[in-house]
Motif scaffolding. Structure first.
Motif, PDB file in Angstrom:
ATOM      1  N   THR A   1      41.286  20.575 -48.992  1.00  0.00           N
ATOM      2  CA  THR A   1      40.979  20.800 -47.389  1.00  0.00           C
ATOM      3  C   THR A   1      39.873  21.718 -47.122  1.00  0.00           C
ATOM      4  O   THR A   1      38.763  21.660 -46.398  1.00  0.00           O
ATOM      5  CB  THR A   1      42.100  21.154 -46.494  1.00  0.00           C
ATOM      6  OG1 THR A   1      43.148  20.250 -46.897  1.00  0.00           O
ATOM      7  CG2 THR A   1      41.787  21.342 -45.063  1.00  0.00           C
ATOM      8  N   ARG A   2      39.829  22.818 -47.933  1.00  0.00           N
ATOM      9  CA  ARG A   2      38.893  23.954 -47.885  1.00  0.00           C
ATOM     10  C   ARG A   2      37.454  23.508 -48.341  1.00  0.00           C
ATOM     11  O   ARG A   2      36.459  24.130 -48.059  1.00  0.00           O
ATOM     12  CB  ARG A   2      39.482  25.029 -48.607  1.00  0.00           C
ATOM     13  CG  ARG A   2      38.696  26.416 -48.404  1.00  0.00           C
ATOM     14  CD  ARG A   2      39.159  27.326 -49.212  1.00  0.00           C
ATOM     15  NE  ARG A   2      39.323  27.578 -50.538  1.00  0.00           N
ATOM     16  CZ  ARG A   2      40.639  27.213 -51.278  1.00  0.00           C
ATOM     17  NH1 ARG A   2      41.652  27.149 -50.735  1.00  0.00           N
ATOM     18  NH2 ARG A   2      40.468  27.136 -52.635  1.00  0.00           N
ATOM     19  N   LEU A   3      37.437  22.616 -49.261  1.00  0.00           N
ATOM     20  CA  LEU A   3      36.108  22.135 -49.718  1.00  0.00           C
ATOM     21  C   LEU A   3      35.514  20.973 -49.068  1.00  0.00           C
ATOM     22  O   LEU A   3      34.383  20.635 -49.639  1.00  0.00           O
ATOM     23  CB  LEU A   3      36.365  21.690 -51.340  1.00  0.00           C
ATOM     24  CG  LEU A   3      36.634  22.852 -52.264  1.00  0.00           C
ATOM     25  CD1 LEU A   3      37.202  22.552 -53.807  1.00  0.00           C
ATOM     26  CD2 LEU A   3      35.836  24.075 -52.477  1.00  0.00           C
ATOM     27  N   LEU A   4      36.116  20.408 -47.990  1.00  0.00           N
ATOM     28  CA  LEU A   4      35.746  19.314 -47.441  1.00  0.00           C
ATOM     29  C   LEU A   4      34.239  19.749 -46.803  1.00  0.00           C
ATOM     30  O   LEU A   4      34.345  20.897 -46.188  1.00  0.00           O
ATOM     31  CB  LEU A   4      36.544  18.721 -46.481  1.00  0.00           C
ATOM     32  CG  LEU A   4      37.594  18.126 -46.658  1.00  0.00           C
ATOM     33  CD1 LEU A   4      38.714  17.690 -45.695  1.00  0.00           C
ATOM     34  CD2 LEU A   4      37.326  16.809 -47.712  1.00  0.00           C
ATOM     35  N   PRO A   5      33.386  18.884 -46.750  1.00  0.00           N
ATOM     36  CA  PRO A   5      32.037  19.081 -46.052  1.00  0.00           C
ATOM     37  C   PRO A   5      32.178  19.489 -44.495  1.00  0.00           C
ATOM     38  O   PRO A   5      33.156  18.885 -43.862  1.00  0.00           O
ATOM     39  CB  PRO A   5      31.205  17.852 -46.250  1.00  0.00           C
ATOM     40  CG  PRO A   5      31.981  16.926 -47.220  1.00  0.00           C
ATOM     41  CD  PRO A   5      33.376  17.357 -47.134  1.00  0.00           C
ATOM     42  N   PRO A   6      31.211  20.270 -44.231  1.00  0.00           N
ATOM     43  CA  PRO A   6      31.359  20.526 -42.683  1.00  0.00           C
ATOM     44  C   PRO A   6      31.258  19.261 -41.775  1.00  0.00           C
ATOM     45  O   PRO A   6      30.753  18.342 -42.050  1.00  0.00           O
ATOM     46  CB  PRO A   6      29.995  21.353 -42.279  1.00  0.00           C
ATOM     47  CG  PRO A   6      29.730  22.133 -43.693  1.00  0.00           C
ATOM     48  CD  PRO A   6      29.989  20.876 -44.738  1.00  0.00           C
ATOM     49  N   GLY A   7      32.059  19.163 -40.684  1.00  0.00           N
ATOM     50  CA  GLY A   7      31.870  18.075 -39.684  1.00  0.00           C
ATOM     51  C   GLY A   7      33.238  17.021 -40.115  1.00  0.00           C
ATOM     52  O   GLY A   7      33.438  15.996 -39.485  1.00  0.00           O
ATOM     53  N   THR A   8      34.004  17.450 -41.171  1.00  0.00           N
ATOM     54  CA  THR A   8      34.998  16.599 -41.708  1.00  0.00           C
ATOM     55  C   THR A   8      36.336  17.421 -41.290  1.00  0.00           C
ATOM     56  O   THR A   8      36.472  18.402 -41.375  1.00  0.00           O
ATOM     57  CB  THR A   8      35.109  15.974 -43.034  1.00  0.00           C
ATOM     58  OG1 THR A   8      35.108  17.414 -43.898  1.00  0.00           O
ATOM     59  CG2 THR A   8      33.809  15.345 -43.428  1.00  0.00           C
ATOM     60  N   THR A   9      37.264  16.444 -40.857  1.00  0.00           N
ATOM     61  CA  THR A   9      38.595  17.054 -40.878  1.00  0.00           C
ATOM     62  C   THR A   9      39.693  16.515 -41.636  1.00  0.00           C
ATOM     63  O   THR A   9      39.677  15.273 -42.045  1.00  0.00           O
ATOM     64  CB  THR A   9      39.119  16.872 -39.349  1.00  0.00           C
ATOM     65  OG1 THR A   9      39.044  15.364 -38.890  1.00  0.00           O
ATOM     66  CG2 THR A   9      38.110  17.506 -38.291  1.00  0.00           C
ATOM     67  N   ALA A  10      40.716  17.169 -41.838  1.00  0.00           N
ATOM     68  CA  ALA A  10      41.952  16.576 -42.824  1.00  0.00           C
ATOM     69  C   ALA A  10      42.967  16.681 -41.856  1.00  0.00           C
ATOM     70  O   ALA A  10      43.333  17.515 -41.344  1.00  0.00           O
ATOM     71  CB  ALA A  10      42.057  17.519 -43.832  1.00  0.00           C
ATOM     72  N   SER A  11      43.849  15.764 -42.201  1.00  0.00           N
ATOM     73  CA  SER A  11      45.383  15.291 -41.624  1.00  0.00           C
ATOM     74  C   SER A  11      46.317  14.772 -42.510  1.00  0.00           C
ATOM     75  O   SER A  11      45.924  14.259 -43.574  1.00  0.00           O
ATOM     76  CB  SER A  11      45.122  14.706 -40.294  1.00  0.00           C
ATOM     77  OG  SER A  11      44.660  13.447 -40.448  1.00  0.00           O
ATOM     78  N   GLY A  12      47.491  14.826 -42.120  1.00  0.00           N
ATOM     79  CA  GLY A  12      48.572  13.772 -42.847  1.00  0.00           C
ATOM     80  C   GLY A  12      48.504  14.140 -44.229  1.00  0.00           C
ATOM     81  O   GLY A  12      48.579  13.261 -44.907  1.00  0.00           O
ATOM     82  N   PRO A  13      48.804  15.313 -44.796  1.00  0.00           N
ATOM     83  CA  PRO A  13      48.889  15.765 -46.164  1.00  0.00           C
ATOM     84  C   PRO A  13      50.240  14.994 -46.649  1.00  0.00           C
ATOM     85  O   PRO A  13      51.284  15.345 -45.930  1.00  0.00           O
ATOM     86  CB  PRO A  13      48.895  17.259 -46.268  1.00  0.00           C
ATOM     87  CG  PRO A  13      49.184  17.838 -44.835  1.00  0.00           C
ATOM     88  CD  PRO A  13      48.770  16.620 -44.067  1.00  0.00           C
ATOM     89  N   ASP A  14      50.004  14.589 -47.853  1.00  0.00           N
ATOM     90  CA  ASP A  14      51.302  13.958 -48.325  1.00  0.00           C
ATOM     91  C   ASP A  14      51.500  14.590 -49.905  1.00  0.00           C
ATOM     92  O   ASP A  14      50.745  14.032 -50.795  1.00  0.00           O
ATOM     93  CB  ASP A  14      51.163  12.267 -48.717  1.00  0.00           C
ATOM     94  CG  ASP A  14      52.430  11.679 -49.400  1.00  0.00           C
ATOM     95  OD1 ASP A  14      53.343  12.372 -49.754  1.00  0.00           O
ATOM     96  OD2 ASP A  14      52.480  10.504 -49.295  1.00  0.00           O
ATOM     97  N   GLU A  15      52.506  15.437 -49.897  1.00  0.00           N
ATOM     98  CA  GLU A  15      52.525  16.199 -51.027  1.00  0.00           C
ATOM     99  C   GLU A  15      53.222  15.401 -52.257  1.00  0.00           C
ATOM    100  O   GLU A  15      52.732  15.876 -53.371  1.00  0.00           O
ATOM    101  CB  GLU A  15      53.492  17.576 -51.096  1.00  0.00           C
ATOM    102  CG  GLU A  15      52.861  18.604 -50.026  1.00  0.00           C
ATOM    103  CD  GLU A  15      53.821  19.815 -49.881  1.00  0.00           C
ATOM    104  OE1 GLU A  15      54.514  19.993 -50.801  1.00  0.00           O
ATOM    105  OE2 GLU A  15      53.310  20.562 -49.035  1.00  0.00           O
ATOM    106  N   GLN A  16      53.863  14.430 -51.743  1.00  0.00           N
ATOM    107  CA  GLN A  16      54.503  13.561 -52.994  1.00  0.00           C
ATOM    108  C   GLN A  16      53.492  12.876 -53.818  1.00  0.00           C
ATOM    109  O   GLN A  16      53.552  12.517 -55.030  1.00  0.00           O
ATOM    110  CB  GLN A  16      55.419  12.519 -52.557  1.00  0.00           C
ATOM    111  CG  GLN A  16      56.106  11.529 -53.515  1.00  0.00           C
ATOM    112  CD  GLN A  16      56.884  10.442 -52.958  1.00  0.00           C
ATOM    113  OE1 GLN A  16      57.334  10.650 -51.613  1.00  0.00           O
ATOM    114  NE2 GLN A  16      57.666   9.714 -53.683  1.00  0.00           N
ATOM    115  N   HIS A  17      52.432  12.368 -53.092  1.00  0.00           N
ATOM    116  CA  HIS A  17      51.366  11.411 -53.754  1.00  0.00           C
ATOM    117  C   HIS A  17      50.046  12.281 -53.740  1.00  0.00           C
ATOM    118  O   HIS A  17      49.137  11.885 -54.238  1.00  0.00           O
ATOM    119  CB  HIS A  17      50.983  10.199 -53.037  1.00  0.00           C
ATOM    120  CG  HIS A  17      52.320   9.260 -52.979  1.00  0.00           C
ATOM    121  ND1 HIS A  17      53.323   9.482 -51.900  1.00  0.00           N
ATOM    122  CD2 HIS A  17      52.913   8.637 -54.031  1.00  0.00           C
ATOM    123  CE1 HIS A  17      54.275   8.486 -52.140  1.00  0.00           C
ATOM    124  NE2 HIS A  17      54.117   8.228 -53.179  1.00  0.00           N
TER     125      HIS A  17
END
Length: 412
Positions: free
Chosen positions: A278-294
């Motif tokens: 998440t921290r390394l994603l390019p500017p302008g992108t968003t992260a959601s729905g983390p699934d730790e199992q996979h």
């Protein structure tokens, strides 16, 4: 004509639809996911190897002896074979366990035959059963195997396999029964219900039924309901099949005092990997729905949304072996390999539903392999789960994936 050849000829008609389940394209369509989940499972269960999936008629798995009979206890090899059993006798046994109906296109391998396709410790077969509501393929397998119940009898992962339900029951004798009602991502109307009985001594019985041909529906649901499947797979009659097989010298032994395990190289927790991604994603992108199992999350850039998974292999011999396999493998049409001055190998790839498929593109990957065996791998696809791949521009380009996977943050 020998009995086995006669059975095979009769069953050819029932198998014409099976090839559609395992073409080369379909097998490679999940290549990214297969490597990702396979390597993760090897890390968690390095001593247990899961059997591969072949064409539907070759039932994956098999066998068991229920209760007493040829079982000879819960641990160690079962009793020596009582007497040989022919393929015809196996078919008659299986037919006798089915509810009223007609049985055609029968095929089976004689148990204990060292020349059989799966060796003398496995027996498999298939038939076409019609209870008056539509003919359906049923396959069956019996094995004197090497796995304990927690390895041999598992529910499918609904993230990677479409599934209606799965019930797992542990029995007082230590055996396990699993009734797994699965669907097929390529054929939405297909139902594949599988019942597995696995005992602590390595014996397994597995039955798989379809709602018609593997790729052609004849009815809404398979002919046997969950209760009938459970009763069939746990029938003591299977003891006769197991008794015709020699003991497996690699059968599980009675558990002993555990030895001090050799610590495996540490892999960062899934939550930590997803936080880094998440921290390394390019500017302008968003992260959601983390699934730790996979170890996946959803990435959105503008109107484009994709699923991205991360896999980190720690430094060590296993990682170096994995890199060697990549280097020695044949590249696919859009694969790019780059060797950096320090010996690091960077691989990016794009492919569709097949080794050479490029239209439409369904998978985007970036991988980095360091000389010490450490690797970081990113997989991207358009879909909400691990089996639904849709064409279209992904949220992150291959160049963006490459930039993320090469970030020094992964090596801290």
């Amino acid at each position: 004509m020998p009995v086995e050849e006669e059975f095979e000829a009769e069953f050819a008609r029932a198998l014409r639809g099976a090839a559609a389940l395992a073409p080369d394209d379909a097998l490679f369509g999940l290549a990214a996911g297969a490597e990702r989940w396979g390597r993760r499972r090897r890390g968690r269960r390095r001593a247990a190897l899961v059997g591969g999936v072949a064409a539907v008629v070759l039932v994956a798995g098999g066998a068991g002896v229920l209760g007493g009979g040829a079982g000879a206890g819960l641990f160690g090899p079962a009793a020596a074979p009582v007497r040989p059993m022919t393929a015809e006798e196996v078919v008659r046994l299986v037919t006798g366990l089915l509810p009223p109906g007609s049985v055609e296109s029968k095929f089976a391998e004689a148990p204990g035959d060292s020349k059989a396709s799966r060796g003398e410790h496995q027996s498999f077969g298939a038939l076409e059963f019609d209870d008056g509501k539509g003919a359906s393929v049923i396959t069956f397998g019996v094995e004197r195997g090497t796995q304990r119940p927690d390895e041999a009898a598992r529910c499918s992962d609904p993230f990677t396999t479409p599934q209606d339900s799965c019930e797992r029951t542990e029995r007082p004798d230590g055996s396990v029964v699993v009734i797994d009602k699965r669907r097929d991502s390529s054929f939405p109307e297909q139902r594949q219900w599988q019942a597995t009985w696995a005992a602590p001594d390595g014996t397994v019985v597995r039955i798989t039924e379809y709602n018609g041909q593997p790729a052609a529906r004849t009815r809404d649901e398979p002919p046997l309901d969950a209760g009938q499947l459970a009763a069939m797979v746990t029938s003591p009659a299977w003891a006769r099949v197991v008794a015709a097989m020699p003991p497996n010298p690699k059968a599980p032994k009675a558990p002993e005092a555990p030895e001090e395990p050799t610590p495996a190289p540490a892999t960062p927790p899934a939550a930590e990997l997803l936080a880094t991604l998440t921290r390394l994603l390019p500017p302008g992108t968003t992260a959601s729905g983390p699934d730790e199992q996979h170890t996946t999350l959803t990435v959105t850039a503008g109107e484009r949304t994709s699923r991205v998974s991360v896999l980190v292999e720690p430094a060590g011999a296993q990682g170096r072996q994995g890199r060697k396999g990549v280097e020695e493998g044949l590249p696919t049409p859009l694969e790019v390999r780059e060797k950096l001055p320090d010996g690091t190998l960077v691989v990016t790839n794009r492919f569709g539903n097949g080794k050479t498929a490029t239209d439409p593109l369904l998978h985007w990957t970036a991988q980095v392999y360091y000389p010490d065996g450490r690797s970081v791998q990113l997989y991207e696809w358009n879909g909400e789960n691990g089996y639904d791949f849709r064409p279209g521009e992904p949220a992150l380009s291959v160049d963006q994936l490459k930039a993320v996977v090469l970030a020094p943050d992964w090596r801290k």
